[in-house]
Write a protein that holds these residues in place. Sequence first.
Motif, PDB file in Angstrom:
ATOM      1  N   LEU A 184      15.576   3.102   3.409  1.00  0.00           N
ATOM      2  CA  LEU A 184      14.996   3.229   4.746  1.00  0.00           C
ATOM      3  C   LEU A 184      14.240   4.548   4.906  1.00  0.00           C
ATOM      4  CD1 LEU A 184      14.726   2.025   7.600  1.00  0.00           C
ATOM      5  CD2 LEU A 184      16.863   3.168   8.192  1.00  0.00           C
ATOM      6  N   GLU A 185      14.796   5.625   4.366  1.00  0.00           N
ATOM      7  CA  GLU A 185      14.175   6.942   4.533  1.00  0.00           C
ATOM      8  C   GLU A 185      12.999   7.172   3.590  1.00  0.00           C
ATOM      9  OE1 GLU A 185      18.093   7.598   2.203  1.00  0.00           O
ATOM     10  OE2 GLU A 185      17.282   6.273   3.746  1.00  0.00           O
ATOM     11  N   ASN A 186      12.750   6.225   2.668  1.00  0.00           N
ATOM     12  CA  ASN A 186      11.656   6.393   1.703  1.00  0.00           C
ATOM     13  C   ASN A 186      10.449   5.506   2.006  1.00  0.00           C
ATOM     14  OD1 ASN A 186      13.082   8.256   0.283  1.00  0.00           O
ATOM     15  ND2 ASN A 186      13.583   6.922  -1.440  1.00  0.00           N
ATOM     16  N   GLN A 187      10.403   4.903   3.166  1.00  0.00           N
ATOM     17  CA  GLN A 187       9.363   3.916   3.423  1.00  0.00           C
ATOM     18  C   GLN A 187       7.965   4.530   3.485  1.00  0.00           C
ATOM     19  OE1 GLN A 187       9.995   0.553   3.192  1.00  0.00           O
ATOM     20  NE2 GLN A 187      11.804   1.643   2.451  1.00  0.00           N
ATOM     21  N   LEU A 188       7.083   3.942   2.676  1.00  0.00           N
ATOM     22  CA  LEU A 188       5.686   4.365   2.625  1.00  0.00           C
ATOM     23  C   LEU A 188       4.835   3.313   3.328  1.00  0.00           C
ATOM     24  CD1 LEU A 188       3.585   6.379   1.312  1.00  0.00           C
ATOM     25  CD2 LEU A 188       3.372   4.663  -0.509  1.00  0.00           C
ATOM     26  N   PRO A 189       4.056   3.685   4.335  1.00  0.00           N
ATOM     27  CA  PRO A 189       3.200   2.702   5.022  1.00  0.00           C
ATOM     28  C   PRO A 189       2.269   2.009   4.037  1.00  0.00           C
ATOM     29  CG  PRO A 189       3.248   4.769   6.240  1.00  0.00           C
ATOM     30  CD  PRO A 189       3.930   5.027   4.928  1.00  0.00           C
ATOM     31  N   LEU A 190       2.218   0.690   4.106  1.00  0.00           N
ATOM     32  CA  LEU A 190       1.349  -0.045   3.193  1.00  0.00           C
ATOM     33  C   LEU A 190      -0.126   0.180   3.511  1.00  0.00           C
ATOM     34  CD1 LEU A 190       3.254  -3.407   2.624  1.00  0.00           C
ATOM     35  CD2 LEU A 190       3.304  -1.296   1.306  1.00  0.00           C
ATOM     36  N   LEU A 191      -0.396   0.737   4.677  1.00  0.00           N
ATOM     37  CA  LEU A 191      -1.778   1.134   4.983  1.00  0.00           C
ATOM     38  C   LEU A 191      -2.279   2.193   4.005  1.00  0.00           C
ATOM     39  CD1 LEU A 191      -1.852   1.300   8.900  1.00  0.00           C
ATOM     40  CD2 LEU A 191      -3.214  -0.200   7.422  1.00  0.00           C
ATOM     41  N   VAL A 192      -1.359   3.005   3.487  1.00  0.00           N
ATOM     42  CA  VAL A 192      -1.726   4.006   2.483  1.00  0.00           C
ATOM     43  C   VAL A 192      -2.220   3.315   1.218  1.00  0.00           C
ATOM     44  CG1 VAL A 192      -0.869   5.881   1.026  1.00  0.00           C
ATOM     45  CG2 VAL A 192      -0.115   5.703   3.410  1.00  0.00           C
ATOM     46  N   LEU A 193      -1.496   2.260   0.787  1.00  0.00           N
ATOM     47  CA  LEU A 193      -1.922   1.509  -0.391  1.00  0.00           C
ATOM     48  C   LEU A 193      -3.274   0.859  -0.156  1.00  0.00           C
ATOM     49  CD1 LEU A 193       1.036   1.973  -1.259  1.00  0.00           C
ATOM     50  CD2 LEU A 193       1.054  -0.376  -2.104  1.00  0.00           C
ATOM     51  N   LYS A 194      -3.460   0.313   1.029  1.00  0.00           N
ATOM     52  CA  LYS A 194      -4.737  -0.336   1.353  1.00  0.00           C
ATOM     53  C   LYS A 194      -5.888   0.672   1.295  1.00  0.00           C
ATOM     54  CE  LYS A 194      -7.032  -3.025   4.992  1.00  0.00           C
ATOM     55  NZ  LYS A 194      -7.496  -4.092   4.073  1.00  0.00           N
ATOM     56  N   ALA A 195      -5.679   1.860   1.864  1.00  0.00           N
ATOM     57  CA  ALA A 195      -6.721   2.894   1.861  1.00  0.00           C
ATOM     58  C   ALA A 195      -7.052   3.332   0.436  1.00  0.00           C
ATOM     59  CB  ALA A 195      -6.271   4.086   2.702  1.00  0.00           C
ATOM     60  N   LEU A 196      -6.025   3.485  -0.409  1.00  0.00           N
ATOM     61  CA  LEU A 196      -6.254   3.911  -1.791  1.00  0.00           C
ATOM     62  C   LEU A 196      -6.991   2.838  -2.588  1.00  0.00           C
ATOM     63  CD1 LEU A 196      -2.816   5.610  -2.559  1.00  0.00           C
ATOM     64  CD2 LEU A 196      -5.034   6.752  -2.299  1.00  0.00           C
ATOM     65  N   LEU A 197      -6.636   1.575  -2.360  1.00  0.00           N
ATOM     66  CA  LEU A 197      -7.313   0.482  -3.061  1.00  0.00           C
ATOM     67  C   LEU A 197      -8.772   0.366  -2.622  1.00  0.00           C
ATOM     68  CD1 LEU A 197      -4.498  -2.241  -3.002  1.00  0.00           C
ATOM     69  CD2 LEU A 197      -5.332  -0.976  -4.991  1.00  0.00           C
ATOM     70  N   GLU A 198      -9.022   0.649  -1.361  1.00  0.00           N
ATOM     71  CA  GLU A 198     -10.401   0.606  -0.870  1.00  0.00           C
ATOM     72  C   GLU A 198     -11.230   1.732  -1.482  1.00  0.00           C
ATOM     73  OE1 GLU A 198      -9.870   0.719   3.330  1.00  0.00           O
ATOM     74  OE2 GLU A 198      -9.635  -1.468   3.528  1.00  0.00           O
ATOM     75  N   VAL A 199     -10.622   2.904  -1.632  1.00  0.00           N
ATOM     76  CA  VAL A 199     -11.325   4.023  -2.275  1.00  0.00           C
ATOM     77  C   VAL A 199     -11.594   3.709  -3.745  1.00  0.00           C
ATOM     78  CG1 VAL A 199     -11.102   6.435  -2.992  1.00  0.00           C
ATOM     79  CG2 VAL A 199     -10.432   5.757  -0.680  1.00  0.00           C
ATOM     80  N   GLU A 200     -10.606   3.109  -4.394  1.00  0.00           N
ATOM     81  CA  GLU A 200     -10.755   2.751  -5.803  1.00  0.00           C
ATOM     82  C   GLU A 200     -11.848   1.709  -5.990  1.00  0.00           C
ATOM     83  OE1 GLU A 200      -7.486   1.818  -9.231  1.00  0.00           O
ATOM     84  OE2 GLU A 200      -7.572   0.437  -7.533  1.00  0.00           O
ATOM     85  N   ASN A 201     -11.878   0.708  -5.074  1.00  0.00           N
ATOM     86  CA  ASN A 201     -12.941  -0.303  -5.046  1.00  0.00           C
ATOM     87  C   ASN A 201     -13.084  -1.047  -6.379  1.00  0.00           C
ATOM     88  OD1 ASN A 201     -14.967  -1.794  -3.812  1.00  0.00           O
ATOM     89  ND2 ASN A 201     -16.586  -0.364  -4.414  1.00  0.00           N
ATOM     90  N   LEU A 202     -11.921  -1.507  -6.887  1.00  0.00           N
ATOM     91  CA  LEU A 202     -11.939  -2.238  -8.158  1.00  0.00           C
ATOM     92  C   LEU A 202     -11.458  -3.684  -8.024  1.00  0.00           C
ATOM     93  CD1 LEU A 202     -10.526   0.450 -10.625  1.00  0.00           C
ATOM     94  CD2 LEU A 202     -12.908  -0.237 -10.296  1.00  0.00           C
ATOM     95  N   GLY A 203     -11.144  -4.106  -6.839  1.00  0.00           N
ATOM     96  CA  GLY A 203     -10.648  -5.471  -6.672  1.00  0.00           C
ATOM     97  C   GLY A 203     -10.275  -5.744  -5.229  1.00  0.00           C
ATOM     98  N   ARG A 204      -9.363  -6.680  -5.058  1.00  0.00           N
ATOM     99  CA  ARG A 204      -8.964  -7.103  -3.708  1.00  0.00           C
ATOM    100  C   ARG A 204      -8.216  -5.989  -2.979  1.00  0.00           C
ATOM    101  NH1 ARG A 204      -5.858 -12.724  -3.999  1.00  0.00           N
ATOM    102  NH2 ARG A 204      -5.754 -12.262  -1.766  1.00  0.00           N
ATOM    103  N   THR A 205      -8.445  -5.938  -1.662  1.00  0.00           N
ATOM    104  CA  THR A 205      -7.751  -4.947  -0.826  1.00  0.00           C
ATOM    105  C   THR A 205      -7.200  -5.579   0.443  1.00  0.00           C
ATOM    106  OG1 THR A 205      -9.796  -4.346   0.347  1.00  0.00           O
ATOM    107  CG2 THR A 205      -9.258  -3.095  -1.648  1.00  0.00           C
ATOM    108  N   ASP A 206      -7.192  -6.923   0.503  1.00  0.00           N
ATOM    109  CA  ASP A 206      -6.741  -7.602   1.722  1.00  0.00           C
ATOM    110  C   ASP A 206      -5.222  -7.576   1.831  1.00  0.00           C
ATOM    111  OD1 ASP A 206      -5.865 -10.600   0.581  1.00  0.00           O
ATOM    112  OD2 ASP A 206      -7.442  -9.598  -0.569  1.00  0.00           O
TER     113      ASP A 206
END
Length: 308
Positions: free
Chosen positions: A48-70
């Motif tokens: 519970l105390e380690n939860q990382l918002p999945l919006l962070v993953l989405k933002a990183l994937l969008e910056v990477e721009n190598l595939g799907r980000t939906d």
Amino acid sequence: MMLLDGCFMIEVLRASECSDDYAPNDPVFSSRMNHLRKPYIKRDMLLLENQLPLLVLKALLEVENLGRTDAEYINHLVLSYCGETLRANLSRLASHPLELYRMSLLHKDTIVQVKSPPINETKVIENAVELRESGVHFISNDKYCTSLTDIKFDPKTGRLKLPVLPVHDGTEHFLLNMVAYEQIHVGTGNEITSYIMFMNALIKTADDVKLLQRKNIITNSLGSHKDVVELFNRLPKEVAHDPNDALNKVRFELSEYHANKGNRWLANLRHQYLHSPWMVLSIVAASLVILLTFIQTLYSVLTFHLRK
């Protein structure tokens, strides 16, 4: 910190599907280390105390721009890592891995607490063996994508359907974190807490575990039946019972069924005399002998009176 954790999580999720890009002796991401690192990383990922918002993953994937980000792709990526058979009917991006994991066990996309019909009193149900003695039949609801809260009782037939729960070293850890999540997030619901409270009532002895395991409701990877009992006795500590428990109606129906003396009498008859085909044949044969003896006696009496 979130940037660093997000990059690491993306690499971990991808490496679980393909580790060919790493050297065979890589201490973290080599293919031979996959089965060693996965349990520990999964455990930390669902704290519970380690939860990382999945919006962070989405933002990183969008910056990477190598595939799907939906949202569907990111949800699938996380759940594939947590378990091959996990699915979640989410039309949105989950807030974090723990919420996604919880929704995969409930198989729904909702944060609205489902309330059972109002019942004036909260019933305390008996353990599994006692319920069986009163005629309750335990049925494994092993359909694909069965929710942990898919628990149904039919008072007419005495059938109690329960979902399958794999019990292993990580079960207590995952369930405790989901209970904590439900307790501190208003409006989330209490489905996992309700399930744990219900199973805690059913499991009191090793015989209860044996019964549920024999019915394929529990798959025990802990080894000892006693360990499973202790696990379910520890889980609901310091958790108050909610009067709007989603399973309160099932509790009430089970309690009423158990209190019916007729149900216990019929169950005792089945367990004592009808538990095997040979016993049934013996009872049928004895009944036929008694019936034929009665007919013969009646015939003799009627013949005697007719001769007079």
